[in-house]
Design a protein around this motif. Structure first.
Motif, PDB file in Angstrom:
ATOM      1  N   ALA A  22       0.828  -1.208   0.000  1.00 46.21           N
ATOM      2  CA  ALA A  22       0.000   0.000   0.000  1.00 46.21           C
ATOM      3  C   ALA A  22       0.863   1.260   0.000  1.00 46.21           C
ATOM      4  CB  ALA A  22      -0.929  -0.009   1.217  1.00 46.21           C
ATOM      5  N   VAL A  23       1.931   1.250   0.795  1.00 51.54           N
ATOM      6  CA  VAL A  23       2.831   2.402   0.843  1.00 51.54           C
ATOM      7  C   VAL A  23       3.452   2.667  -0.521  1.00 51.54           C
ATOM      8  CG1 VAL A  23       5.027   3.258   1.760  1.00 51.54           C
ATOM      9  CG2 VAL A  23       3.345   2.233   3.301  1.00 51.54           C
ATOM     10  N   PHE A  24       3.945   1.615  -1.172  1.00 49.02           N
ATOM     11  CA  PHE A  24       4.601   1.807  -2.464  1.00 49.02           C
ATOM     12  C   PHE A  24       3.604   2.106  -3.579  1.00 49.02           C
ATOM     13  CE2 PHE A  24       8.333   0.671  -0.305  1.00 49.02           C
ATOM     14  CZ  PHE A  24       9.416   0.938  -1.132  1.00 49.02           C
ATOM     15  N   ALA A  25       2.382   1.642  -3.432  1.00 51.84           N
ATOM     16  CA  ALA A  25       1.345   2.037  -4.391  1.00 51.84           C
ATOM     17  C   ALA A  25       1.080   3.537  -4.279  1.00 51.84           C
ATOM     18  CB  ALA A  25       0.066   1.243  -4.146  1.00 51.84           C
ATOM     19  N   GLY A  26       1.045   4.034  -3.050  1.00 51.12           N
ATOM     20  CA  GLY A  26       0.869   5.464  -2.846  1.00 51.12           C
ATOM     21  C   GLY A  26       2.033   6.267  -3.391  1.00 51.12           C
ATOM     22  N   LEU A  27       3.258   5.763  -3.197  1.00 47.59           N
ATOM     23  CA  LEU A  27       4.431   6.433  -3.742  1.00 47.59           C
ATOM     24  C   LEU A  27       4.408   6.438  -5.265  1.00 47.59           C
ATOM     25  CD1 LEU A  27       7.179   4.959  -1.378  1.00 47.59           C
ATOM     26  CD2 LEU A  27       6.150   7.235  -1.268  1.00 47.59           C
ATOM     27  N   TRP A  28       3.941   5.354  -5.858  1.00 45.25           N
ATOM     28  CA  TRP A  28       3.821   5.290  -7.315  1.00 45.25           C
ATOM     29  C   TRP A  28       2.838   6.337  -7.831  1.00 45.25           C
ATOM     30  CZ3 TRP A  28      -0.539   3.110 -10.114  1.00 45.25           C
ATOM     31  CH2 TRP A  28      -0.334   3.057 -11.498  1.00 45.25           C
ATOM     32  N   LEU A  29       1.718   6.491  -7.132  1.00 46.30           N
ATOM     33  CA  LEU A  29       0.750   7.509  -7.527  1.00 46.30           C
ATOM     34  C   LEU A  29       1.367   8.908  -7.429  1.00 46.30           C
ATOM     35  CD1 LEU A  29      -2.492   6.136  -5.800  1.00 46.30           C
ATOM     36  CD2 LEU A  29      -1.923   6.100  -8.245  1.00 46.30           C
ATOM     37  N   TRP A  30       2.164   9.129  -6.402  1.00 47.64           N
ATOM     38  CA  TRP A  30       2.827  10.429  -6.256  1.00 47.64           C
ATOM     39  C   TRP A  30       3.806  10.658  -7.406  1.00 47.64           C
ATOM     40  CZ3 TRP A  30       7.161  11.714  -2.231  1.00 47.64           C
ATOM     41  CH2 TRP A  30       7.444  13.077  -2.283  1.00 47.64           C
ATOM     42  N   ASP A  36       8.743  11.642 -11.590  1.00 47.65           N
ATOM     43  CA  ASP A  36      10.092  11.337 -11.111  1.00 47.65           C
ATOM     44  C   ASP A  36       9.997  10.313  -9.992  1.00 47.65           C
ATOM     45  OD1 ASP A  36      12.747  11.255 -10.390  1.00 47.65           O
ATOM     46  OD2 ASP A  36      12.696  13.165  -9.313  1.00 47.65           O
ATOM     47  N   PRO A  37      10.572   9.099 -10.185  1.00 41.84           N
ATOM     48  CA  PRO A  37      10.533   8.079  -9.138  1.00 41.84           C
ATOM     49  C   PRO A  37      11.769   8.052  -8.249  1.00 41.84           C
ATOM     50  CG  PRO A  37      11.320   7.087 -11.144  1.00 41.84           C
ATOM     51  CD  PRO A  37      11.126   8.567 -11.444  1.00 41.84           C
ATOM     52  N   SER A  38      12.649   9.040  -8.389  1.00 45.11           N
ATOM     53  CA  SER A  38      13.959   8.980  -7.734  1.00 45.11           C
ATOM     54  C   SER A  38      13.879   8.881  -6.217  1.00 45.11           C
ATOM     55  CB  SER A  38      14.785  10.205  -8.115  1.00 45.11           C
ATOM     56  OG  SER A  38      14.915  10.330  -9.516  1.00 45.11           O
ATOM     57  N   PHE A  39      12.806   9.419  -5.630  1.00 44.05           N
ATOM     58  CA  PHE A  39      12.681   9.407  -4.168  1.00 44.05           C
ATOM     59  C   PHE A  39      12.468   8.002  -3.607  1.00 44.05           C
ATOM     60  CE2 PHE A  39       8.463  10.082  -5.985  1.00 44.05           C
ATOM     61  CZ  PHE A  39       7.725   9.082  -5.359  1.00 44.05           C
ATOM     62  N   VAL A  40      12.265   7.013  -4.484  1.00 47.53           N
ATOM     63  CA  VAL A  40      12.005   5.656  -4.010  1.00 47.53           C
ATOM     64  C   VAL A  40      13.170   5.103  -3.210  1.00 47.53           C
ATOM     65  CG1 VAL A  40      12.897   4.459  -6.050  1.00 47.53           C
ATOM     66  CG2 VAL A  40      11.057   3.421  -4.708  1.00 47.53           C
ATOM     67  N   ASP A  41      14.404   5.546  -3.510  1.00 48.32           N
ATOM     68  CA  ASP A  41      15.560   5.057  -2.755  1.00 48.32           C
ATOM     69  C   ASP A  41      15.460   5.432  -1.284  1.00 48.32           C
ATOM     70  OD1 ASP A  41      16.660   3.931  -4.996  1.00 48.32           O
ATOM     71  OD2 ASP A  41      18.038   5.578  -5.407  1.00 48.32           O
ATOM     72  N   ARG A  91      18.046  18.078  -3.299  1.00 51.03           N
ATOM     73  CA  ARG A  91      19.137  18.970  -3.690  1.00 51.03           C
ATOM     74  C   ARG A  91      19.565  18.752  -5.134  1.00 51.03           C
ATOM     75  NH1 ARG A  91      22.556  17.129  -0.402  1.00 51.03           N
ATOM     76  NH2 ARG A  91      23.757  15.842  -1.859  1.00 51.03           N
ATOM     77  N   GLU A  92      19.626  17.488  -5.577  1.00 52.97           N
ATOM     78  CA  GLU A  92      20.191  17.183  -6.886  1.00 52.97           C
ATOM     79  C   GLU A  92      19.156  16.865  -7.944  1.00 52.97           C
ATOM     80  OE1 GLU A  92      23.101  14.140  -6.402  1.00 52.97           O
ATOM     81  OE2 GLU A  92      24.282  15.282  -4.941  1.00 52.97           O
ATOM     82  N   GLY A  93      17.918  16.618  -7.555  1.00 51.20           N
ATOM     83  CA  GLY A  93      16.882  16.367  -8.544  1.00 51.20           C
ATOM     84  C   GLY A  93      16.844  14.927  -9.023  1.00 51.20           C
ATOM     85  N   PRO A  94      16.222  14.685 -10.179  1.00 52.38           N
ATOM     86  CA  PRO A  94      16.022  13.325 -10.688  1.00 52.38           C
ATOM     87  C   PRO A  94      17.311  12.533 -10.824  1.00 52.38           C
ATOM     88  CG  PRO A  94      14.712  14.902 -11.945  1.00 52.38           C
ATOM     89  CD  PRO A  94      15.616  15.701 -11.056  1.00 52.38           C
ATOM     90  N   ASP A  95      17.219  11.259 -10.498  1.00 55.59           N
ATOM     91  CA  ASP A  95      18.348  10.343 -10.600  1.00 55.59           C
ATOM     92  C   ASP A  95      18.444   9.854 -12.044  1.00 55.59           C
ATOM     93  OD1 ASP A  95      20.053   8.070 -10.528  1.00 55.59           O
ATOM     94  OD2 ASP A  95      19.608   7.788  -8.402  1.00 55.59           O
ATOM     95  N   ARG A  96      19.606  10.025 -12.652  1.00 58.30           N
ATOM     96  CA  ARG A  96      19.779   9.655 -14.053  1.00 58.30           C
ATOM     97  C   ARG A  96      19.631   8.161 -14.294  1.00 58.30           C
ATOM     98  NH1 ARG A  96      24.748  13.488 -16.281  1.00 58.30           N
ATOM     99  NH2 ARG A  96      23.921  15.480 -15.508  1.00 58.30           N
ATOM    100  N   ARG A  97      19.879   7.356 -13.281  1.00 60.66           N
ATOM    101  CA  ARG A  97      19.703   5.909 -13.449  1.00 60.66           C
ATOM    102  C   ARG A  97      18.253   5.572 -13.740  1.00 60.66           C
ATOM    103  NH1 ARG A  97      21.708   3.711  -7.935  1.00 60.66           N
ATOM    104  NH2 ARG A  97      20.591   5.597  -7.314  1.00 60.66           N
ATOM    105  N   TYR A  98      17.326   6.193 -12.999  1.00 61.26           N
ATOM    106  CA  TYR A  98      15.913   5.921 -13.236  1.00 61.26           C
ATOM    107  C   TYR A  98      15.443   6.540 -14.537  1.00 61.26           C
ATOM    108  CZ  TYR A  98      15.654   4.105  -8.502  1.00 61.26           C
ATOM    109  OH  TYR A  98      15.844   3.354  -7.368  1.00 61.26           O
TER     110      TYR A  98
END
Length: 292
Positions: A22-30, A36-41, A91-98
């Protein structure tokens, strides 16, 4: 194991899995809103804290002292790392890996952003988080033994060392990046002189230590799959191989650094291959566990 013991175990694990899903489903919606999914780390670490707390609450028959130690170590590790990564993302924004991963899936498979992030980022991370966190879950559920043995004490020392080692490595890299004079240079000082990914070494120590604490219980012993999978991921899958892919050929100075420096496990560095300055013209400092 008696049936009355199996049901609470299965129920706790099921609830934990549903909570994380449920938590990660909510993060996906965000992430769909901000693209940008970079905050998933960061929430990978926060998710461990959530599972430690939900298990602590539900595992009423677990030995309290072990529960406190396992939950406390996980909270200390997860909150420190999660806040560090969340601050880095801001501070750095989107992660280039993602960005690269999503781009490949869109180009080669025709997936849109929602499908790519759901199936390749948030879904897998939720499952892997649950598996890696098994020592904290099973160790808290088990009610025996009463009293810490030598294995648990060694595990506690290893976990504390790992948490501190990872924190120091992150701090050293942050200080290095904040100095404008270091822009484009390879970080080869402090712990980074002894290994190219000291963060990974600290993280592995922390989770193998947590497993040793849990392993003194019957249930906790079988949770070795968690740190074992984490180790495999960092060393052979999405850790070192992914981060260092192409670095030795695309970044001046990195090949020399890699040649004289251990990948993960600390080891005295070899002599420099040359005295030329180690620089990199690309402004790519997004990987929290990379030396550049």
């Amino acid at each position: 194991m008696p049936c009355e013991d199996v049901m609470p175990l299965a129920l706790i694990l099921l609830i934990n899995f549903v909570v994380i899903a449920a938590v990660f489903a909510g993060l996906w919606l965000w992430s769909r809103k901000i693209k940008d999914p970079s905050f998933v780390d960061a929430f990978w670490a926060f998710g461990m804290v959530i599972l430690a707390l939900t298990t602590f609450i539900m595992a009423g028959d677990g030995w309290l002292e072990r529960k406190l130690v396992l939950a406390g170590l996980t909270i200390a590790w997860g909150m420190r790392l999660g806040l560090h990564l969340f601050h880095r993302w801001g501070r750095e924004g989107p992660d280039r890996r993602y960005q690269a991963l999503i781009g490949r899936l869109q180009d080669k498979r025709g997936w849109d952003y929602d499908k790519a992030t759901g199936l390749a980022v948030f879904g897998p991370q939720a499952i892997l988080l649950f598996v890696v966190c098994l020592p904290v879950q099973l160790g808290q559920i088990s009610a025996e033994p009463v009293g810490f043995g030598i294995i648990a004490l060694l595990g506690f020392a290893l976990a504390v060392f790992g948490i501190a080692y990872e924190a120091i490595a992150d701090w050293q890299l942050s200080v290095f990046k904040e100095n404008p004079a270091n822009k484009g240079k390879v970080m080869d000082q402090g712990l980074w002189a002894w290994s190219r990914h000291p963060n990974y070494f600290g993280e592995m120590c922390a989770w193998w230590g947590i497993w040793l604490i849990a392993a003194e219980s019957a249930l906790g012993f079988w949770s070795f799959i968690g740190p074992a999978f984490l180790t495999f991921t960092l060393l052979r899958w999405s850790g070192v191989p992914l981060l260092e892919k192409g670095m030795k050929t695309s970044r001046p100075g990195y090949a020399d650094y890699a040649a004289r420096t251990s990948a993960v496990f600390p080891w005295p560095p070899k002599a420099r291959a040359s005295d030329e300055p180690v620089i990199d013209d690309e402004d790519d400092t997004t990987e929290y566990d990379s030396a550049v």
